[in-house]
Design a protein around this motif. Structure first.
Motif, short mmCIF file in Angstrom:
data_model
loop_
_atom_site.label_atom_id
_atom_site.label_comp_id
_atom_site.label_asym_id
_atom_site.label_seq_id
_atom_site.Cartn_x
_atom_site.Cartn_y
_atom_site.Cartn_z
N LYS A 1 0.83 -1.21 0.00
CA LYS A 1 0.00 0.00 0.00
C LYS A 1 0.86 1.26 0.00
N PHE A 2 1.98 1.21 0.72
CA PHE A 2 2.89 2.37 0.75
C PHE A 2 3.46 2.66 -0.64
N GLN A 3 3.86 1.61 -1.33
CA GLN A 3 4.39 1.80 -2.67
C GLN A 3 3.31 2.27 -3.65
N ARG A 4 2.09 1.80 -3.46
CA ARG A 4 1.01 2.16 -4.37
C ARG A 4 0.53 3.58 -4.13
N ASP A 5 0.58 4.03 -2.91
CA ASP A 5 0.06 5.36 -2.59
C ASP A 5 1.11 6.47 -2.70
N GLY A 6 2.31 6.18 -3.00
CA GLY A 6 3.29 7.28 -3.13
C GLY A 6 4.57 7.05 -2.40
N GLY A 7 4.98 5.82 -2.27
CA GLY A 7 6.27 5.54 -1.66
C GLY A 7 7.41 5.85 -2.63
N PRO A 8 8.65 5.52 -2.28
CA PRO A 8 9.80 5.83 -3.12
C PRO A 8 9.69 5.22 -4.50
N HIS A 9 9.02 4.03 -4.59
CA HIS A 9 8.92 3.40 -5.89
C HIS A 9 7.59 3.65 -6.55
N GLY A 10 6.63 4.25 -5.87
CA GLY A 10 5.32 4.47 -6.46
C GLY A 10 5.07 5.93 -6.78
N ARG A 11 5.69 6.88 -6.11
CA ARG A 11 5.48 8.29 -6.35
C ARG A 11 6.33 8.74 -7.53
N PRO A 12 5.71 9.28 -8.59
CA PRO A 12 6.50 9.70 -9.75
C PRO A 12 7.39 10.88 -9.41
N PRO A 13 8.56 10.94 -9.93
CA PRO A 13 9.45 12.08 -9.66
C PRO A 13 8.95 13.32 -10.38
N THR A 14 9.46 14.46 -9.93
CA THR A 14 9.06 15.74 -10.52
C THR A 14 10.01 16.13 -11.63
N CYS A 15 9.53 17.00 -12.54
CA CYS A 15 10.31 17.43 -13.72
C CYS A 15 11.37 18.44 -13.28
N PRO A 16 12.62 18.29 -13.69
CA PRO A 16 13.65 19.26 -13.29
C PRO A 16 13.48 20.60 -13.99
N GLU A 17 12.78 20.65 -15.14
CA GLU A 17 12.61 21.92 -15.86
C GLU A 17 11.33 22.64 -15.43
N HIS A 18 10.34 21.87 -14.96
CA HIS A 18 9.06 22.48 -14.53
C HIS A 18 8.77 21.98 -13.12
N PRO A 19 9.07 22.74 -12.09
CA PRO A 19 8.92 22.31 -10.69
C PRO A 19 7.50 21.87 -10.37
N ARG A 20 7.43 20.83 -9.55
CA ARG A 20 6.20 20.26 -9.03
C ARG A 20 5.33 19.63 -10.12
N GLN A 21 5.90 19.44 -11.33
CA GLN A 21 5.17 18.76 -12.39
C GLN A 21 5.67 17.31 -12.45
N PRO A 22 4.77 16.34 -12.26
CA PRO A 22 5.23 14.94 -12.25
C PRO A 22 5.63 14.45 -13.65
N LEU A 23 6.63 13.57 -13.64
CA LEU A 23 7.08 12.94 -14.88
C LEU A 23 6.22 11.70 -15.10
N ASN A 24 5.11 11.89 -15.77
CA ASN A 24 4.14 10.81 -15.93
C ASN A 24 3.85 10.47 -17.39
N VAL A 25 4.62 11.02 -18.31
CA VAL A 25 4.43 10.74 -19.74
C VAL A 25 5.75 10.19 -20.30
N TYR A 26 5.65 9.14 -21.09
CA TYR A 26 6.85 8.53 -21.69
C TYR A 26 7.01 9.03 -23.13
N CYS A 27 8.13 9.69 -23.41
CA CYS A 27 8.44 10.18 -24.76
C CYS A 27 9.10 9.04 -25.54
N VAL A 28 8.41 8.58 -26.59
CA VAL A 28 8.92 7.45 -27.37
C VAL A 28 10.17 7.85 -28.15
N GLN A 29 10.22 9.09 -28.67
CA GLN A 29 11.35 9.52 -29.51
C GLN A 29 12.63 9.63 -28.70
#
Length: 420
Positions: free
Chosen positions: A85-113
């Motif tokens: 439950k911890f991992q699913r709700d936002g633990g170290p392995h479940g919480r997406p990291p934030t974008c270094p160029e846009h603060p507080r924006q999660p990295l939740n999209v995968y760029c295929v290119q």
């Protein structure tokens, strides 16, 4: 959340529990960590063979495990559920990291290119604008079997082709190295042959120069020895003159004076040797520049080596004979004076009796005769008292012959031109 993460961390590996197992002492550890501890404990234990000892990493108490080992320990189901439950709700392995160029924006999209996680701003206004995107989990599932498929492309046939090509390249390299080795041997043999040929030509030339040096020694050494003897005799006579001058006995004085006078007379009447300059021909520098400057490698075998000789200059002042021509200079005691005098008289008589008839012979008779006289004059070594006279005579005769022949040829040419 951070404190909860510490409670869910294994005290052995300092990571979230993986398959947590509970020891009889109530402490929980990862299954893999307990297997490592059990292996270390078994190596240094003399426990009963049917039981496995295990020392708790926290409380240091020793417990006995059945033969099945860590698998017999109960699973901490509650703890495992909390971790999931911890991992699913936002633990170290479940919480997406934030974008270094846009603060507080999660990295939740995968760029295929670019094969990277990006945020929504990167896709809409950032440098990934217009790039193809996908869900990370979907992309992962789609590419999950890619390694196996790629490995299947590395078939045995491909491996055999690579090995065969590598072997062929090694063979071609060995063949090329063999050709280079043969060329090295050919180059070495060729230049060794050239070097041997040049050394042989050099030795032949040096032998010719040694012969000339020996000829110089035979010509000058006796004269030099004779002059040294005369010098010693003169010094001896000077010393003897002083001794005679000091003689007090009249009879002994007269006897010594008589002997002294005889030796002085003999020394002063001894003829002085004539210094005849000898010249070396051909000179090496001129000969090499004239005959060897254009010699090719293929013509080294035919490269000329002259017969170097020592001789005096001709009576007409001609230079040394042409390079490569060897003359046997006659012995002064065997001079052909009668033959030379006869030739001079014949030419003079012909010019006096019939000058125009003599000229009509043309260059075919007069020129060879003049050259013969000049060649004969070159070969003679005259005594000092008649050399000047004969030189002048030969010069005048040769000049007259060639002048008359030239005038006759001019008159004849003018006559032919006028007759046309």
């Amino acid at each position: 959340m951070d404190n909860l993460e510490e409670d869910l961390t294994c005290s052995v590996c300092y990571a979230l529990f993986t398959d947590p197992r509970v020891l009889p002492c109530s402490h929980t550890f990862c299954k893999c960590c307990l297997e490592s501890v059990l292996q270390v404990s078994s190596n240094y234990s003399i426990w009963r063979p049917l039981r496995l000892p295990l020392k708790c990493p926290n409380c240091r108490s020793v417990v006995e495990l059945p033969p099945t080992g860590v698998d017999a320990l109960p699973i901490n189901v509650s703890l495992r559920a909390i971790i999931e439950k911890f991992q699913r709700d936002g633990g170290p392995h479940g919480r997406p990291p934030t974008c270094p160029e846009h603060p507080r924006q999660p990295l939740n999209v995968y760029c295929v290119q670019d094969r990277a996680l990006i945020c929504g701003f990167c896709l809409t206004v950032g440098r990934h604008q217009g790039h193809a995107i996908d869900d990370l989990q979907a992309a992962y599932v789609r590419e999950r079997d890619a390694p196996e498929q790629l490995v299947q492309q590395l078939t045995d046939t491909r491996w055999a082709e690579v090995c065969a090509l590598a072997e062929r390249l090694e063979q071609e390299k060995a063949r090329g190295e063999g050709l280079v080795r043969q060329d090295r041997e050919a180059v070495g043999q060729f230049f060794q042959g050239v070097q041997r040929l040049l050394e042989r030509k050099r030795d032949e030339y040096m032998a010719a120069l040694d012969a000339a040096s020996a000829e110089l020694a035979r010509s000058y050494d006796p004269l030099i020895e004779k002059l040294k003897d005369m010098q010693e005799e003169q010094l001896s006579l000077i010393s003897l003159g002083s001794a005679v001058q000091d003689e007090e006995s009249p009879l002994a004085f007269l006897e010594k004076v008589h002997l002294f006078r005889a030796r002085v007379s003999s020394l002063t009447q001894t003829p002085m040797p004539q210094v005849v300059p000898l010249y070396i021909a051909p000179r090496a520098g001129d000969f090499l520049r004239e005959h060897w400057a254009k010699v090719t490698i293929g013509g080294l075998e035919q490269g000329p080596v002259p017969k170097v000789a020592c001789h005096t200059r001709g009576c007409l002042g001609k230079p040394a004979p042409p390079a490569g021509l060897s003359r046997a200079w006659p012995d002064p005691r065997q001079r052909p004076l009668p033959l030379f005098a006869l030739l001079v008289l014949l030419v003079a008589a012909g010019l006096h009796l019939d000058p125009f008839g003599m000229a009509s012979l043309g260059l075919s008779v007069v020129a060879p005769l003049g050259e013969l006289l000049q060649s004969l004059a070159d070969q003679l070594v005259w005594p000092f008292d008649v050399q000047g006279l004969l030189e002048e005579l030969v010069s005048n005769v040769c000049a007259s012959v060639f002048s008359l022949a030239d005038k006759t040829y001019q008159h004849f040419a003018f006559f032919l031109q006028a007759s046309q």
